[in-house]
Scaffold this motif. Sequence first.
Motif, short mmCIF file in Angstrom:
data_model
loop_
_atom_site.label_atom_id
_atom_site.label_comp_id
_atom_site.label_asym_id
_atom_site.label_seq_id
_atom_site.Cartn_x
_atom_site.Cartn_y
_atom_site.Cartn_z
N LEU A 70 13.85 -83.32 -45.71
CA LEU A 70 14.55 -83.01 -46.96
C LEU A 70 13.59 -82.54 -48.05
O LEU A 70 13.84 -81.54 -48.74
CB LEU A 70 15.34 -84.23 -47.43
N ASN A 71 12.46 -83.22 -48.20
CA ASN A 71 11.44 -82.79 -49.17
C ASN A 71 10.99 -81.36 -48.89
O ASN A 71 10.85 -80.54 -49.80
CB ASN A 71 10.24 -83.74 -49.15
N LEU A 78 19.73 -83.46 -45.32
CA LEU A 78 20.35 -84.41 -46.24
C LEU A 78 21.40 -85.26 -45.52
O LEU A 78 21.43 -86.48 -45.68
CB LEU A 78 20.98 -83.68 -47.43
N SER A 102 4.40 -79.46 -49.07
CA SER A 102 5.70 -80.00 -49.44
C SER A 102 5.56 -80.83 -50.71
O SER A 102 4.62 -81.60 -50.87
CB SER A 102 6.25 -80.87 -48.32
N PHE A 130 18.95 -77.18 -46.92
CA PHE A 130 18.62 -78.60 -47.06
C PHE A 130 19.81 -79.52 -46.80
O PHE A 130 19.65 -80.74 -46.75
CB PHE A 130 18.03 -78.88 -48.44
N ALA A 185 13.55 -74.18 -50.72
CA ALA A 185 14.57 -73.64 -51.63
C ALA A 185 13.93 -73.20 -52.95
O ALA A 185 14.29 -72.14 -53.49
CB ALA A 185 15.66 -74.68 -51.87
N GLN A 189 12.58 -78.98 -47.19
CA GLN A 189 13.63 -77.99 -47.40
C GLN A 189 13.91 -77.75 -48.88
O GLN A 189 14.24 -76.63 -49.27
CB GLN A 189 14.91 -78.40 -46.66
N ILE A 190 13.75 -78.77 -49.70
CA ILE A 190 13.87 -78.56 -51.15
C ILE A 190 12.72 -77.69 -51.64
O ILE A 190 12.91 -76.79 -52.47
CB ILE A 190 13.92 -79.91 -51.90
N THR A 191 11.53 -77.91 -51.11
CA THR A 191 10.37 -77.08 -51.46
C THR A 191 10.62 -75.63 -51.04
O THR A 191 10.30 -74.69 -51.79
CB THR A 191 9.10 -77.63 -50.79
#
Length: 115
Positions: free
Chosen positions: A55-56, A34, A110, A30, A62, A58-60
């Motif tokens: 970004l949302n 970012l 997501s 992420f 992770a 990639q956080i999901t």
Amino acid sequence: MSATPPPPPEVGPETRQLAMLCHLSGFFGFIGPLIFWLVKREECPYMDYHGKEALNFQITVAIGMFASMILVFVCIGVLTAMAVGIANMVFSIIAGLAANEGKMYRYPVSIRFLK
């Protein structure tokens, strides 16, 4: 229920390429999305939208990978990690291509941390 994305603004080819790279930088975690989002969000609403989406997602991803690490102890973590990794590649490529075409792409799976 997910809201429909706003109509795409008229953007130049450089901005569309940057949005595509923002999505594709998610292959490395992420941090890439970012950085793209933090640098370009004030300059262009198109980059702000795509940066938040990437970004949302990639956080999901992770979170999904973290859950997979825990599930390794139950013997299904490897399968879930592979599924999350494949979904990350497929959806990031689709999003990158859509961004390069000037479309407002919304990831189907997501968690919306940034709105």
